[in-house]
Design a protein around this motif. Structure first.
Motif, PDB file in Angstrom:
ATOM      1  N   VAL A 659      -5.718   7.804   2.376  1.00 53.15           N
ATOM      2  CA  VAL A 659      -4.292   8.075   2.123  1.00 53.15           C
ATOM      3  C   VAL A 659      -3.643   6.860   3.099  1.00 53.15           C
ATOM      4  N   ASP A 660      -4.177   6.664   4.147  1.00 49.50           N
ATOM      5  CA  ASP A 660      -3.536   5.662   5.110  1.00 49.50           C
ATOM      6  C   ASP A 660      -3.861   4.131   4.620  1.00 49.50           C
ATOM      7  N   PHE A 842      -2.217   5.197  -6.485  1.00 56.71           N
ATOM      8  CA  PHE A 842      -3.561   5.601  -6.427  1.00 56.71           C
ATOM      9  C   PHE A 842      -3.729   5.864  -4.889  1.00 56.71           C
ATOM     10  N   VAL A 843      -4.791   6.563  -4.330  1.00 58.55           N
ATOM     11  CA  VAL A 843      -5.050   7.020  -2.677  1.00 58.55           C
ATOM     12  C   VAL A 843      -4.789   5.706  -2.075  1.00 58.55           C
ATOM     13  N   LYS A 845      -2.047   3.712  -2.069  1.00 62.02           N
ATOM     14  CA  LYS A 845      -1.184   2.846  -2.409  1.00 62.02           C
ATOM     15  C   LYS A 845       0.041   2.632  -1.512  1.00 62.02           C
ATOM     16  N   ARG A 846       0.617   3.839  -1.510  1.00 63.22           N
ATOM     17  CA  ARG A 846       1.909   4.108  -0.839  1.00 63.22           C
ATOM     18  C   ARG A 846       1.869   3.571   0.629  1.00 63.22           C
ATOM     19  N   SER A 847       0.816   3.504   1.277  1.00 60.86           N
ATOM     20  CA  SER A 847       0.566   3.130   2.603  1.00 60.86           C
ATOM     21  C   SER A 847       0.665   1.790   2.705  1.00 60.86           C
ATOM     22  N   THR A 849       2.725  -0.288   1.434  1.00 61.62           N
ATOM     23  CA  THR A 849       4.131  -0.849   1.699  1.00 61.62           C
ATOM     24  C   THR A 849       4.949  -0.272   3.083  1.00 61.62           C
ATOM     25  N   ARG A 850       3.990   0.194   3.756  1.00 58.70           N
ATOM     26  CA  ARG A 850       4.691   0.720   5.049  1.00 58.70           C
ATOM     27  C   ARG A 850       5.021  -0.554   6.097  1.00 58.70           C
TER      28      ARG A 850
ATOM     29  N   TYR C  27      -0.628  16.621  -2.163  1.00 61.06           N
ATOM     30  CA  TYR C  27      -0.279  15.324  -1.999  1.00 61.06           C
ATOM     31  C   TYR C  27       1.146  15.380  -2.642  1.00 61.06           C
ATOM     32  N   PRO C  31       5.071   9.760  -4.092  1.00 64.44           N
ATOM     33  CA  PRO C  31       4.910   9.132  -2.948  1.00 64.44           C
ATOM     34  C   PRO C  31       6.119   8.074  -2.758  1.00 64.44           C
ATOM     35  N   TYR C  32       6.676   7.546  -3.785  1.00 64.24           N
ATOM     36  CA  TYR C  32       7.461   6.343  -3.761  1.00 64.24           C
ATOM     37  C   TYR C  32       8.930   6.847  -3.499  1.00 64.24           C
ATOM     38  N   ASP C  36       9.494   5.662   4.974  1.00 61.56           N
ATOM     39  CA  ASP C  36       8.291   5.359   5.652  1.00 61.56           C
ATOM     40  C   ASP C  36       7.762   6.616   6.425  1.00 61.56           C
ATOM     41  N   TRP C  39       6.770   9.802   4.522  1.00 61.26           N
ATOM     42  CA  TRP C  39       5.133   9.569   4.176  1.00 61.26           C
ATOM     43  C   TRP C  39       4.325   9.515   5.431  1.00 61.26           C
ATOM     44  N   TYR C  42       3.374  13.138   5.803  1.00 60.22           N
ATOM     45  CA  TYR C  42       2.224  13.639   5.073  1.00 60.22           C
ATOM     46  C   TYR C  42       0.768  13.032   5.544  1.00 60.22           C
ATOM     47  N   VAL C  43       0.836  11.859   5.926  1.00 59.65           N
ATOM     48  CA  VAL C  43      -0.315  10.940   6.137  1.00 59.65           C
ATOM     49  C   VAL C  43      -0.933  11.292   7.514  1.00 59.65           C
ATOM     50  N   PHE C  44       0.102  11.399   8.564  1.00 61.23           N
ATOM     51  CA  PHE C  44      -0.712  11.397   9.965  1.00 61.23           C
ATOM     52  C   PHE C  44      -0.516  12.815  10.469  1.00 61.23           C
TER      53      PHE C  44
END
Lengths: 953, 195, 108
Positions: A659-660, A842-843, A845-847, A849-850, C27, C31-32, C36, C39, C42-44
């Motif tokens: 996800v990262d 997809f898993v 993808k969002r990251s 654009t970080r 999840y 997500p969009y 940041d 997000w 959630y991720v970290f």
């Protein structure tokens, strides 16, 4: 043979058999049933070892696992260091010597076998003394599955070391009868020579069984010498008895100073007189039976020194009968003698003051400062302890749900009490698991007068005139003194756990059995606090030393870790492959010919793949079958590119990210049918990727109708690589149209290869024309040999992982886990083309654009060409911007991830992750190496066949 | 497509002689090249019922194995079974399963070469297994018909109890682990070989 | 070697299981729609609870099924195991899935 200190008419050793042994170069004799310590004492040997720090002579303090002094090194039949003479069973031909501290491991491999055994029971009873035997008997009669373990070769525990009667007969007769009954129960197992050393979660107890140690050189080689039992018990009863503790006084460490109960054990269990003339120093009743029995066996008891003002009348009478004088309200203040105690210094002691001292000649000074219940395993089980002022020791505060103590381990020191407590423990333990336990008739001991209270005495004050140099030892094995404890408290330490670590008391291999509680007492006195509030240290496994070999069991040598092999492995072995460990797999690394070096072999294999034809064993690739109507949906969500649009018969390369957004694996996906895909993973990630996919499927998207099945080992996978690969395939698969257009790149065909139904894929991990032939594993060797034979005319060359790595690196195909480290995105790898722009999500993808992932100065995969084309850069080497290494901190631009000699490029090259790498192409950077820096040119990662013209042959 | 099948090589074909030297108390035999199919279906679903009817079997519940005619059905997970049958019945069994499933959601995967099967028998078997397996093999805990996927030594296995008191078991082991497991088994039997 | 009660296979030794981190971290729906920081949350970021903690586990060497468990991070005691699809952990007063000791002290 002359063993002058055997007491005739006493002991359980087998006097009809004589064993010969050597200690410190002198040959002695003993008998089966002896320990090394009892045999030494029987021969009048008291000085066994020197102390570790002060080098003082040391003898035998105890008769069992609590021994802190008598450390020995076994020299024959096989060297083993750091054993206590009190726990080494005597055998013929034993050669040992006393140790001053540390021993010596053998430089030869231990030829003995070791193993492990799992066992399960309702009730585990640890200790076959009176309480443990009563517990086991009651539970056995109730029909429970019971395991009874005991450290001695013969059950009976403390009964073996005393002269108690049960129902008018020696108590050992009762014990033998109980064991005979237990041995007849199908659900009861009695393990002798077995010591519990660790209590772990959920009733798991680890115990060490010494199976053949006592057989010495005659131990059969095929029987494991020691066995670790992993016993999973619903209930555990620790009937582990109690350890007698000494009292600290000046020079309390000389050979000939012994615990009173241990001297009694030497007499009754071994028939050994540990001296001729003894002084007995006690704070409680328990030394009196020892004094009386030893007197009756012929030892002159010069005096009983009782710290109590009041001595019970019945002991006075019994001593008087034997002419033994008692000095009440007196203590031993110190000793004389060097190699052996010669004199005990005695003085009256009251209100903290010592009276005038008087010396009493003796060659044996028996000491009893009371008894500490053996609660180490209960404490390991996280059982709480409380201080019992009546006995001056720590006892279990209350039973745990699955763990309890019985008998002396609970602080119940009388024989009648221990037997009753044992039965009670069985009843409670079985009740906790829903079983009932009927009353068990118990034998009656001879009636005893009521015990008088003990006097709790941790140490005797050092007499004023002896303060220069007299030592009061707390932990004899660590040579730790009362003054060390006082230094610790003086330094501000308030917790016994801290004092333990400051002084090292209790950390030797006796685990402080004779010193731990004494330390609590001395610390409490020094701090002026109640020892009950201060507490004692918590025990941790192992409770006694266990050899690494025993813990390893069978997991050594070729069984150390599973060796996974493919169906083609025997061929690789036959053909001289050198192997590389990839996870648990053995993969052919390269196949040297005659006296080729690795470099030569790899260059030859690379040349074959680029100019002729070569083949490798790719069976270790993970393979996952993905089936169901939503298979495409699942893959679209987990791969960065689109998989659902793949046509049946076609293949696509794919990358999975976390996800990262960091790449976690890559491989190919083939569409087998409308509802079925087969994907490959990297060798090392097969299990991880399946678990990852299952995690998403089961926990996040349980509504998707997809099933995942590992088929890694169902298939043997053979990449057939090189410009002549088509010719070879045509020979073995005559029914397959191998034409460039009929069988295009990234497609697969079902075909018969060498008579076997196969799936042939046209994929390439080298940039060359290549096929990947997949057949069920049991047909693998047939097909491999057929390819090898058919390719003979073309010089077909088997190659290993090293060549595979070179070929793929020349094409900049990354190895996930080598060129990546969990911080690398597909874009960093120069693989933006594998990231779908069409898919909404997809898993990972969002990251992408970080802000962090959009930075221009991320580390990117580039090629590196050393200026000197012969220099092979080490993988992992750092990369800097200047030819001179600047002053630290040196700015690091990145590191080498892959580095090889290339036959195709006729030079060395490397792949590297470099900060802003793609913007540095053409720049010269530097790699510090062996005290200099090596200039390297940054290049595009693809170094060979940039146009991709070779893949169609 | 008819294929003249060449000789097949099972993962432990080279171990036959070593196994033959074991004492009668622990007999080890590889059952090579059995048909093994992974079936995934929701218990009680139309597909599952149809399969049961078609094959004349009951898909067993957790930790159980069922034998019917020539097919042994091993429970592998809450919607997963391994169907084990003689080598010759692979195509027939696959066809019958796929026909029974029809358009329903249930899947079959041929995993025949993924694992090999070891048949162990003899009174020493439970003791040998206890040297590397944490499962309690007492018949009151693990009776005949039990099917457990677990670890033996350091190898993943599926253990099927076929005789009282684990006097006869099957061990299904992944092909890549087979020689490790065979090495371990022989080592674990050392004490019996010596006597 | 702790025993963990797989909902399907019963109690097995812990080396048959793999840990999957905190449970009930879904999840994000979109997500969009998250900035940041949200997000990254959630991720970290995961809770670091002292006491009962809802976690994901998989019976890796057994039935390969993921399940949720409520485990006390102080004592390591499994208070309950439950379905991965559940929205919330059961309350601690619910009957433990595996009968386990209550005698552990908070001392590890």
């Amino acid at each position: 043979m002359n063993t002058p200190f055997r007491a005739h008419g006493h002991g359980h050793v087998d006097r009809d058999t004589t064993l010969s042994f050597t200690f410190d170069g002198i040959t002695h004799t003993g008998h089966p049933g002896d320990t090394l310590a009892s045999a030494l004492l029987a021969n009048g040997v008291h000085r066994v070892a020197g102390s570790i720090k002060y080098g003082r002579p040391r003898g035998v303090l105890a008769a069992g696992a609590e021994e802190p002094n008598a450390l020995v090194q076994i020299e024959a039949p096989f060297p083993e260091p750091m054993l206590t003479a009190t726990t080494v069973e005597l055998y013929d031909g034993l050669v040992a010597r006393g140790l001053s501290g540390q021993g010596r491991l053998s430089s030869r491999p231990d030829p003995a076998r070791y193993d492990t055994m799992h066992a399960h029971c309702d009730l585990l009873v640890v200790g076959a003394g009176p309480a443990g035997l009563a517990t086991t008997l009651a539970a056995a009669r109730a029909g429970a599955r019971v395991i009874l373990i005991d450290e001695l070769p013969r059950p009976g525990g403390s009964l073996l070391g005393g002269q108690e009667l049960l129902d008018g007969a020696p108590a050992t007769v009762w014990a033998d009868g109980v064991v005979a009954e237990l041995d007849a129960h199908a659900d009861v197992q009695v393990l002798r020579r077995t010591t519990a050393f660790g209590h772990y979660d959920d009733g798991l107890v680890l115990a060490l069984e010494k199976r053949t140690d006592h057989l010495g050189a005659t131990a059969p080689a095929h029987i494991s010498r020691q066995r670790v039992w992993r016993i999973r018990a619903k209930q555990v009863v620790y009937a582990t008895g109690a350890y007698e503790r000494p009292v600290a006084f000046d020079n309390n460490d000389r050979p000939g100073i012994m615990l009173a109960g241990s001297a009694r054990t030497y007499l009754n269990r071994f028939g050994v007189l540990p001296g001729r003339r003894a002084v007995v120093f006690t704070t409680n009743d328990s030394a009196y039976p020892a004094a009386l029995e030893l007197a009756d066996a012929g030892i002159r008891i010069a005096a009983v020194i009782d710290a109590r003002e009041e001595v019970p009348e019945h002991w006075r009478a019994a001593c008087h009968e034997r002419g033994i004088g008692i000095r009440a309200g007196h203590v031993v203040t110190g000793t004389s003698g060097v190699e052996r105690v010669t004199r005990a210094h005695v003085a009256a002691f009251g209100r903290g003051r010592l009276g005038e001292r008087q010396g009493i000649g003796c060659d044996l000074l028996l000491v009893s400062g009371g008894w500490n219940p053996a609660v180490a395993l209960f404490s390991q089980a996280r059982g709480a302890l409380r201080y019992d002022t009546g006995i001056g020791a720590f006892v279990p505060a209350h039973a745990l749900d699955g763990v309890r103590t019985a008998g002396s381990a609970s602080g119940t020191f009388t024989l009648a009490g221990a037997l009753a407590d044992g039965v009670d423990a069985a009843r409670r333990a079985l009740s906790a698991i829903g079983r009932t336990c009927r009353t068990t008739a118990l034998p009656s001991p001879a009636p005893l007068p009521d015990a008088a209270p003990a006097h709790v005495l941790w140490r005797v004050p050092s007499p004023q005139d002896d303060q220069d140099g007299a030592k009061q030892f707390v932990d004899l094995q660590r040579d730790a003194l009362v003054s060390d404890v006082l230094r610790a408290t003086g330094a501000g330490l308030r917790s016994v756990e801290h004092v333990k670590r400051y002084t090292t008391i209790g950390t030797a291999h006796d685990q402080g059995r004779t010193s731990g509680v004494m330390t609590s007492g001395i610390v409490a006195e020094a701090l002026g606090v109640d020892v009950a509030d201060l507490g004692t240290t918590r025990s941790r496994p192992p409770a006694l030393p266990v050899a690494f070999a025993a813990l390893a069991g069978r997991n050594r040598g070729e069984l150390f870790d599973p060796i996974r092999v493919t169906a083609l492995h025997p061929w690789h072995v036959e053909h001289g492959a050198r192997f590389e460990d990839v996870g648990q797999w053995k993969r052919p690394w390269y196949y040297p010919r005659a006296d080729e070096t690795m470099d030569e072999a790899v260059l030859r294999e690379c040349r074959a793949a680029r100019t002729g034809v070569a083949m490798m064993d790719g069976s270790t690739l993970g393979k996952i079958n993905v089936q169901g109507p939503d298979a495409g949906v699942l893959l679209d969500r987990l791969y960065t590119n689109m998989m659902s649009t793949l046509k049946v018969g076609r293949i696509r390369y794919g990358v999975m990210c976390g996800v990262d957004g960091m790449a976690i694996d890559d491989g190919t996906v083939i569409r087998v049918a409308e509802r079925e895909f087969l994907l490959t993973t990297t060798t090392g990630n097969a299990a991880k990727v399946l678990a990852w996919m299952e995690e998403w499927l089961q926990t996040e998207w349980p509504d998707l109708r997809v099933h995942l099945t590992s088929v890694t080992e169902h298939w043997v996978t053979i990449p057939l690589v090189g410009p002549r690969s088509r010719d070879v395939l045509a020979l073995v698969a005559p029914g397959l149209d191998v034409g460039k257009d009929a069988f295009p790149f990234m497609s697969w065909r079902d075909a018969t290869v060498a008579g076997v139904a196969a799936r042939v894929c046209r994929i390439s991990f080298s940039g060359e024309l290549a096929y990947e032939i997949n057949v069920p594993a049991w047909d693998g060797i047939t097909v491999w040999k057929a390819l090898h034979t058919a390719g003979g005319a073309f010089g077909i060359t088997p190659y290993g992982t090293e060549t595979m790595h070179v070929l793929r690196a020349e094409k900049a195909y990354p190895i996930i886990g080598q060129d990546t480290d969990g911080t690398v995105t597909p874009q960093d790898l120069g693989m933006s083309w594998v990231v779908s722009k069409k898919k909404p999500d997809f898993v990972g993808k969002r990251s992408f654009t970080r802000a962090e992932n959009r930075r221009g100065d991320r580390k990117q995969l580039v090629g590196l060409l050393p200026a000197d084309e012969r220099v092979l850069l080490p993988e992992g080497a750092q990369i800097i911007a200047t030819s001179e290494i600047p002053a630290p901190p040196v700015p690091m631009l990145g590191h080498i991830t892959s580095s090889y000699r290339s036959d195709a490029l006729r030079r060395t090259f490397a792949l590297a992750l470099v900060r802003s790498g793609t913007q540095r192409i053409g720049e010269t950077l530097y790699v510090p190496l062996d005290g200099r820096t090596v200039p390297v040119t940054v290049t595009e990662p693809v170094l060979f066949d940039k146009e991709g013209t070779r893949r169609d042959g | 497509m008819t294929v003249e099948t060449p000789a097949r090589f099972s993962p432990l074909s080279q171990w036959r002689d070593s196994f033959a030297q074991l004492p009668t108390g622990v007999q080890v035999r590889e059952l090579p090249c059995l048909t093994q199919l992974t079936l995934r279906a929701e218990p009680g679903s139309t597909a599952a019922r149809s399969i049961e009817a078609s094959l004349g079997i009951t898909l067993p519940g957790p930790l159980r194995a069922e034998v019917s005619e020539d097919v042994e059905v091993l429970w592998m997970g809450p919607d997963e079974w391994l169907l084990v049958a003689p080598e010759v019945s692979r195509h027939d069994l696959l066809a019958r399963l796929r026909s029974a499933i029809g358009d329903e959601f249930a899947t079959v995967t041929d995993v025949s070469a993924q694992r090999t099967t070891l048949a162990l028998s003899g009174r020493l078997v439970p003791e040998v297994l206890a040297r590397g397996c944490a499962i309690d093999l007492d018949p009151r805990v693990t009776p005949v018909g039990s099917c457990l996927t677990t670890l033996l030594a350091q190898a993943p296995i599926t253990l099927v109890v076929r005789g009282e008191g684990a006097s006869s078991v099957w061990l299904l082991v992944r092909a890549s682990f087979a020689s490790y497991l065979a090495t371990w088994l022989l080592d674990a039997c050392t004490e019996y070989r010596g006597s | 070697m702790q025993l963990i009660a797989c909902p399907w296979c019963g109690e097995r030794e812990e080396n048959e299981f793999h840990y999957g981190g905190q449970a009930h971290v879904a999840y994000p729906q979109d997500p969009y729609a998250l900035d940041d920081e949200q997000w990254a949350e959630y991720v970290f970021f995961r809770d670091n609870t002292k006491g009962p903690f809802a976690e994901r586990w998989v019976h890796a060497a057994g039935c390969r099924r993921w399940f949720n468990a409520l485990r006390d991070t102080v004592t390591h005691e499994f208070l309950a195991v439950y379905d991965v699809r559940a929205k919330h952990p059961p309350t601690t007063s619910a009957a433990p899935a595996a009968p386990r000791r209550k005698d552990q002290e908070a001392s590890r």
